[in-house]
Design an enzyme around this catalytic site. Structure first.
Site, PDB file in Angstrom:
ATOM      1  N   TYR A  25       0.836  -1.213   0.000  1.00 38.81           N
ATOM      2  CA  TYR A  25       0.000   0.000   0.000  1.00 38.81           C
ATOM      3  C   TYR A  25       0.863   1.251   0.000  1.00 38.81           C
ATOM      4  O   TYR A  25       1.971   1.212   0.486  1.00 38.81           O
ATOM      5  CB  TYR A  25      -0.930   0.021   1.224  1.00 38.81           C
ATOM      6  CG  TYR A  25      -2.006  -1.041   1.215  1.00 38.81           C
ATOM      7  CD1 TYR A  25      -2.290  -1.799   0.086  1.00 38.81           C
ATOM      8  CD2 TYR A  25      -2.751  -1.301   2.366  1.00 38.81           C
ATOM      9  CE1 TYR A  25      -3.293  -2.779   0.115  1.00 38.81           C
ATOM     10  CE2 TYR A  25      -3.748  -2.274   2.385  1.00 38.81           C
ATOM     11  CZ  TYR A  25      -4.007  -3.008   1.259  1.00 38.81           C
ATOM     12  OH  TYR A  25      -4.987  -3.972   1.291  1.00 38.81           O
ATOM     13  N   SER A  44     -13.465  -4.314   1.328  1.00 33.90           N
ATOM     14  CA  SER A  44     -14.306  -3.608   0.345  1.00 33.90           C
ATOM     15  C   SER A  44     -15.803  -3.755   0.653  1.00 33.90           C
ATOM     16  O   SER A  44     -16.602  -4.096  -0.230  1.00 33.90           O
ATOM     17  CB  SER A  44     -14.012  -4.085  -1.083  1.00 33.90           C
ATOM     18  OG  SER A  44     -12.690  -3.766  -1.441  1.00 33.90           O
ATOM     19  N   LEU A  61     -18.052  -1.658   0.959  1.00 29.61           N
ATOM     20  CA  LEU A  61     -18.931  -0.765   0.187  1.00 29.61           C
ATOM     21  C   LEU A  61     -18.704  -0.913  -1.316  1.00 29.61           C
ATOM     22  O   LEU A  61     -19.141  -0.062  -2.092  1.00 29.61           O
ATOM     23  CB  LEU A  61     -18.703   0.699   0.595  1.00 29.61           C
ATOM     24  CG  LEU A  61     -19.235   1.122   1.968  1.00 29.61           C
ATOM     25  CD1 LEU A  61     -18.948   2.602   2.225  1.00 29.61           C
ATOM     26  CD2 LEU A  61     -20.736   0.843   2.069  1.00 29.61           C
ATOM     27  N   PHE A  63     -16.016  -0.503  -3.103  1.00 31.61           N
ATOM     28  CA  PHE A  63     -15.251   0.689  -3.537  1.00 31.61           C
ATOM     29  C   PHE A  63     -16.067   1.982  -3.410  1.00 31.61           C
ATOM     30  O   PHE A  63     -15.750   2.988  -4.058  1.00 31.61           O
ATOM     31  CB  PHE A  63     -14.763   0.573  -4.984  1.00 31.61           C
ATOM     32  CG  PHE A  63     -13.733  -0.494  -5.254  1.00 31.61           C
ATOM     33  CD1 PHE A  63     -13.072  -1.149  -4.224  1.00 31.61           C
ATOM     34  CD2 PHE A  63     -13.399  -0.833  -6.564  1.00 31.61           C
ATOM     35  CE1 PHE A  63     -12.111  -2.124  -4.488  1.00 31.61           C
ATOM     36  CE2 PHE A  63     -12.443  -1.807  -6.839  1.00 31.61           C
ATOM     37  CZ  PHE A  63     -11.793  -2.457  -5.801  1.00 31.61           C
ATOM     38  N   GLY A  64     -17.136   1.955  -2.635  1.00 29.43           N
ATOM     39  CA  GLY A  64     -17.955   3.173  -2.473  1.00 29.43           C
ATOM     40  C   GLY A  64     -19.249   3.116  -3.269  1.00 29.43           C
ATOM     41  O   GLY A  64     -20.166   3.897  -3.042  1.00 29.43           O
ATOM     42  N   LEU A  94     -21.774   1.186  -3.141  1.00 29.03           N
ATOM     43  CA  LEU A  94     -23.008   0.908  -2.397  1.00 29.03           C
ATOM     44  C   LEU A  94     -23.548   2.127  -1.635  1.00 29.03           C
ATOM     45  O   LEU A  94     -24.654   2.087  -1.105  1.00 29.03           O
ATOM     46  CB  LEU A  94     -22.804  -0.293  -1.465  1.00 29.03           C
ATOM     47  CG  LEU A  94     -22.722  -1.633  -2.224  1.00 29.03           C
ATOM     48  CD1 LEU A  94     -22.152  -2.749  -1.335  1.00 29.03           C
ATOM     49  CD2 LEU A  94     -24.111  -2.040  -2.753  1.00 29.03           C
ATOM     50  N   GLY A 151     -24.236   4.609  -3.317  1.00 33.37           N
ATOM     51  CA  GLY A 151     -25.110   5.126  -4.368  1.00 33.37           C
ATOM     52  C   GLY A 151     -24.507   6.300  -5.121  1.00 33.37           C
ATOM     53  O   GLY A 151     -25.112   6.833  -6.054  1.00 33.37           O
ATOM     54  N   LYS A 152     -23.275   6.680  -4.753  1.00 34.59           N
ATOM     55  CA  LYS A 152     -22.754   7.937  -5.321  1.00 34.59           C
ATOM     56  C   LYS A 152     -22.342   7.854  -6.790  1.00 34.59           C
ATOM     57  O   LYS A 152     -22.125   8.882  -7.419  1.00 34.59           O
ATOM     58  CB  LYS A 152     -21.607   8.465  -4.478  1.00 34.59           C
ATOM     59  CG  LYS A 152     -20.329   7.682  -4.507  1.00 34.59           C
ATOM     60  CD  LYS A 152     -19.397   8.325  -3.492  1.00 34.59           C
ATOM     61  CE  LYS A 152     -18.026   7.732  -3.489  1.00 34.59           C
ATOM     62  NZ  LYS A 152     -17.196   8.352  -2.462  1.00 34.59           N
TER      63      LYS A 152
HETATM   64  N1  LIG Z   1      -6.701  -8.098   1.036  1.00 39.79           N
HETATM   65  C1  LIG Z   1      -6.970  -7.429  -0.061  1.00 39.79           C
HETATM   66  O1  LIG Z   1      -6.649  -7.851  -1.185  1.00 39.79           O
HETATM   67  C2  LIG Z   1      -7.686  -6.113   0.047  1.00 39.79           C
HETATM   68  C3  LIG Z   1      -8.258  -5.521  -1.089  1.00 39.79           C
HETATM   69  C4  LIG Z   1      -8.954  -4.320  -0.922  1.00 39.79           C
HETATM   70  C5  LIG Z   1      -9.041  -3.733   0.336  1.00 39.79           C
HETATM   71  N2  LIG Z   1      -8.444  -4.317   1.414  1.00 39.79           N
HETATM   72  C6  LIG Z   1      -8.490  -3.710   2.778  1.00 39.79           C
HETATM   73  O2  LIG Z   1      -9.822  -3.298   3.057  1.00 39.79           O
HETATM   74  C7  LIG Z   1      -9.862  -1.896   3.292  1.00 39.79           C
HETATM   75  C8  LIG Z   1     -11.177  -1.357   2.795  1.00 39.79           C
HETATM   76  O3  LIG Z   1     -11.328  -1.631   1.404  1.00 39.79           O
HETATM   77  P1  LIG Z   1     -12.004  -0.595   0.448  1.00 39.79           P
HETATM   78  O4  LIG Z   1     -11.362   0.746   0.645  1.00 39.79           O
HETATM   79  O5  LIG Z   1     -12.041  -1.163  -0.917  1.00 39.79           O
HETATM   80  O6  LIG Z   1     -13.482  -0.526   1.125  1.00 39.79           O
HETATM   81  P2  LIG Z   1     -14.851   0.043   0.543  1.00 39.79           P
HETATM   82  O7  LIG Z   1     -15.719   0.269   1.728  1.00 39.79           O
HETATM   83  O8  LIG Z   1     -15.391  -0.833  -0.495  1.00 39.79           O
HETATM   84  O9  LIG Z   1     -14.469   1.423  -0.150  1.00 39.79           O
HETATM   85  C9  LIG Z   1     -14.006   2.497   0.630  1.00 39.79           C
HETATM   86  C10 LIG Z   1     -14.035   3.772  -0.212  1.00 39.79           C
HETATM   87  O10 LIG Z   1     -15.386   4.131  -0.531  1.00 39.79           O
HETATM   88  C11 LIG Z   1     -15.585   5.538  -0.363  1.00 39.79           C
HETATM   89  N3  LIG Z   1     -16.465   5.702   0.801  1.00 39.79           N
HETATM   90  C12 LIG Z   1     -16.292   5.210   2.048  1.00 39.79           C
HETATM   91  N4  LIG Z   1     -17.305   5.510   2.849  1.00 39.79           N
HETATM   92  C13 LIG Z   1     -18.176   6.199   2.114  1.00 39.79           C
HETATM   93  C14 LIG Z   1     -19.451   6.782   2.404  1.00 39.79           C
HETATM   94  N5  LIG Z   1     -19.982   6.669   3.617  1.00 39.79           N
HETATM   95  N6  LIG Z   1     -20.082   7.426   1.398  1.00 39.79           N
HETATM   96  C15 LIG Z   1     -19.537   7.520   0.170  1.00 39.79           C
HETATM   97  N7  LIG Z   1     -18.335   7.006  -0.169  1.00 39.79           N
HETATM   98  C16 LIG Z   1     -17.655   6.332   0.799  1.00 39.79           C
HETATM   99  C17 LIG Z   1     -14.185   6.111  -0.113  1.00 39.79           C
HETATM  100  O11 LIG Z   1     -13.522   6.348  -1.361  1.00 39.79           O
HETATM  101  P3  LIG Z   1     -13.635   7.716  -2.198  1.00 39.79           P
HETATM  102  O12 LIG Z   1     -13.621   8.833  -1.219  1.00 39.79           O
HETATM  103  O13 LIG Z   1     -12.469   7.662  -3.105  1.00 39.79           O
HETATM  104  O14 LIG Z   1     -14.932   7.609  -2.925  1.00 39.79           O
HETATM  105  C18 LIG Z   1     -13.468   4.953   0.552  1.00 39.79           C
HETATM  106  O15 LIG Z   1     -12.075   5.021   0.437  1.00 39.79           O
HETATM  107  C19 LIG Z   1      -8.602  -1.360   2.612  1.00 39.79           C
HETATM  108  O16 LIG Z   1      -8.149  -0.126   3.121  1.00 39.79           O
HETATM  109  C20 LIG Z   1      -7.626  -2.474   2.896  1.00 39.79           C
HETATM  110  O17 LIG Z   1      -7.144  -2.353   4.221  1.00 39.79           O
HETATM  111  C21 LIG Z   1      -7.787  -5.508   1.284  1.00 39.79           C
END
Ligand SMILES: NC(=O)c1ccc[n+]([C@@H]2O[C@H](COP(=O)([O-])OP(=O)(O)OC[C@H]3O[C@@H](n4cnc5c(N)ncnc54)[C@H](OP(=O)(O)O)[C@@H]3O)[C@@H](O)[C@H]2O)c1
Length: 349
Positions: free
Chosen positions: A53, A237, A239, A241-242, A244, A246-247
């Site tokens: 990361y 993940s 959400l 990637f966000g 869910l 709805g944005k």
């Molecule tokens: N093991 C693996 O291969 C792997 C893979 C992926 C992730 N992970 C781990 O899981 C963690 C979370 O994954 P993820 O970031 O993909 O999770 P996610 O919940 O799917 O996406 C998070 C992103 O969605 C947006 N967001 C978050 N809350 C929001 C809200 N309330 N309203 C609107 N947009 C919102 C933000 O991005 P924006 O501001 O850019 O929109 C945020 O960075 C990572 O940091 C990592 O530690 C691990």
């Protein structure tokens, strides 16, 4: 905050943990520290990171996320208040994206595991990590958006016993408290458990896989293994990637957001994913819920989930996401979710 035991350990982990993969790319060091401060003040006690990361992975930024966590730990002196989970990358042959790590040498053998862990400890400014995870398997299998399994004949991969022996000696040396896998399959998890038992080595305590309303493939084979063998899911993940929240509906491209900025984050795009998202958002609104909180509360409520690894680039998002621990979904909402899932099962595996 609520807490759950992870695997067969004495670690009482918060149901919401903080994902950090935006630190060092979308988030500055100051922003990262503000997000961790808030999360920890709300009772979050697990920070998830990785040697590769921030994302998208680039040679210029590799390791920045761990460095930012390290400076936060140093500045606050709160090492004993948080569990640190990090990961060693896997082979770059399937992804291409980690080829800059140790000049492409990221196989799960003793040499690489020792190098990777020591570098992570240095960046994190700690003498041990609480959970050390294999970011993705050494062998070729179905993960990162691949639904079905295609067998690769005569593949040369590091035997699981060799990886376990290397990890076990680092546990004995006090540098790792527990070990876990990520992006694993039911076959992989049971191999790790059985081989460890046979050889008297450390047992994996967790599996970190994607799990969200657009991708519930974990339920097909992994959920049973997870519950019966007590290997908790660290859901990533949550959400999608966000999406869910709805944005991104109706072609919206919110400025600065992950999916707007980088084409490579297309895993949760697609017609069926969009239709399903519309329905989940509509369901949330019908019941007076925030769509992101509905999606997260669903993940929190699953029996096999030890912790839900949320991501947030803004404090407002973090507040909403942590707030999901206080939401209990009614039977009516759960039935609504199931109905949408039947219409669009796993549109984004
Ligand atoms: N093991 C693996 O291969 C792997 C893979 C992926 C992730 N992970 C781990 O899981 C963690 C979370 O994954 P993820 O970031 O993909 O999770 P996610 O919940 O799917 O996406 C998070 C992103 O969605 C947006 N967001 C978050 N809350 C929001 C809200 N309330 N309203 C609107 N947009 C919102 C933000 O991005 P924006 O501001 O850019 O929109 C945020 O960075 C990572 O940091 C990592 O530690 C691990």
């Amino acid at each position: 905050m609520q807490y759950r035991k992870i695997g067969q350990t004495d670690l009482n982990v918060s149901v919401i943990s903080l994902g950090t993969m935006t630190f060092g790319e979308q988030n500055t060091e100051h922003e990262a520290h503000t997000l961790i401060d808030y999360a920890v003040a709300q009772g979050v006690n697990l920070l998830d990171t990785a040697e590769s990361y921030p994302v998208p992975p680039r040679p210029e930024t590799q390791g920045q996320t761990e460095r930012f966590i390290g400076t936060w730990l140093k500045k606050t002196g709160k090492r004993n208040e948080v569990f640190i989970a990090t990961k060693i990358a896997g082979p770059s042959r399937q992804l291409g994206h980690s080829s800059h790590i140790r000049q492409g040498e990221s196989r799960h053998n003793r040499h690489n595991i020792e190098l990777a862990l020591n570098d992570s400890l240095q960046r994190l400014q700690v003498d041990h990590v609480d959970l050390y995870q294999l970011h993705w398997p050494d062998r070729t299998t179905n993960h990162f958006g691949k639904l079905g399994y295609t067998h690769t004949e005569h593949e040369d991969f590091i035997p699981i016993a060799e990886t376990l022996l290397a990890l076990d000696s680092l546990v004995k040396a006090g540098k790792i408290r527990h070990i876990g896998v990520s992006n694993e399959t039911p076959w992989g998890v049971t191999q790790f458990i059985n081989i460890a038992e046979k050889l008297g080595l450390s047992r994996i305590v967790s599996i970190q896989n994607p799990y969200n309303l657009l991708n519930r493939t974990f339920e097909i084979g992994n959920a049973e293994v997870s519950i019966r063998e007590n290997v908790g899911l660290l859901a990533y993940s949550p959400l999608a990637f966000g999406h869910l929240s709805g944005k991104y509906l109706n072609g919206a491209q919110p400025e600065g957001a992950r999916v707007t900025r980088w084409e490579r984050f297309a895993r949760y795009k697609g017609e069926n994913a969009e239709r399903a998202t519309e329905l989940y958002v509509e369901l949330a609104h019908k019941h007076g819920l925030n769509p992101a909180q509905l999606a997260l509360a669903y993940v929190n409520s699953r029996r096999f989930v030890s912790s839900n690894i949320i991501g947030a680039t803004h404090l407002e998002q973090l507040k909403v996401n942590i707030g999901s621990v206080d939401i209990e979904l009614s039977d009516e909402v759960l039935a609504g979710i199931e109905h949408i899932h039947q219409l669009y099962p796993n549109p984004s595996p």
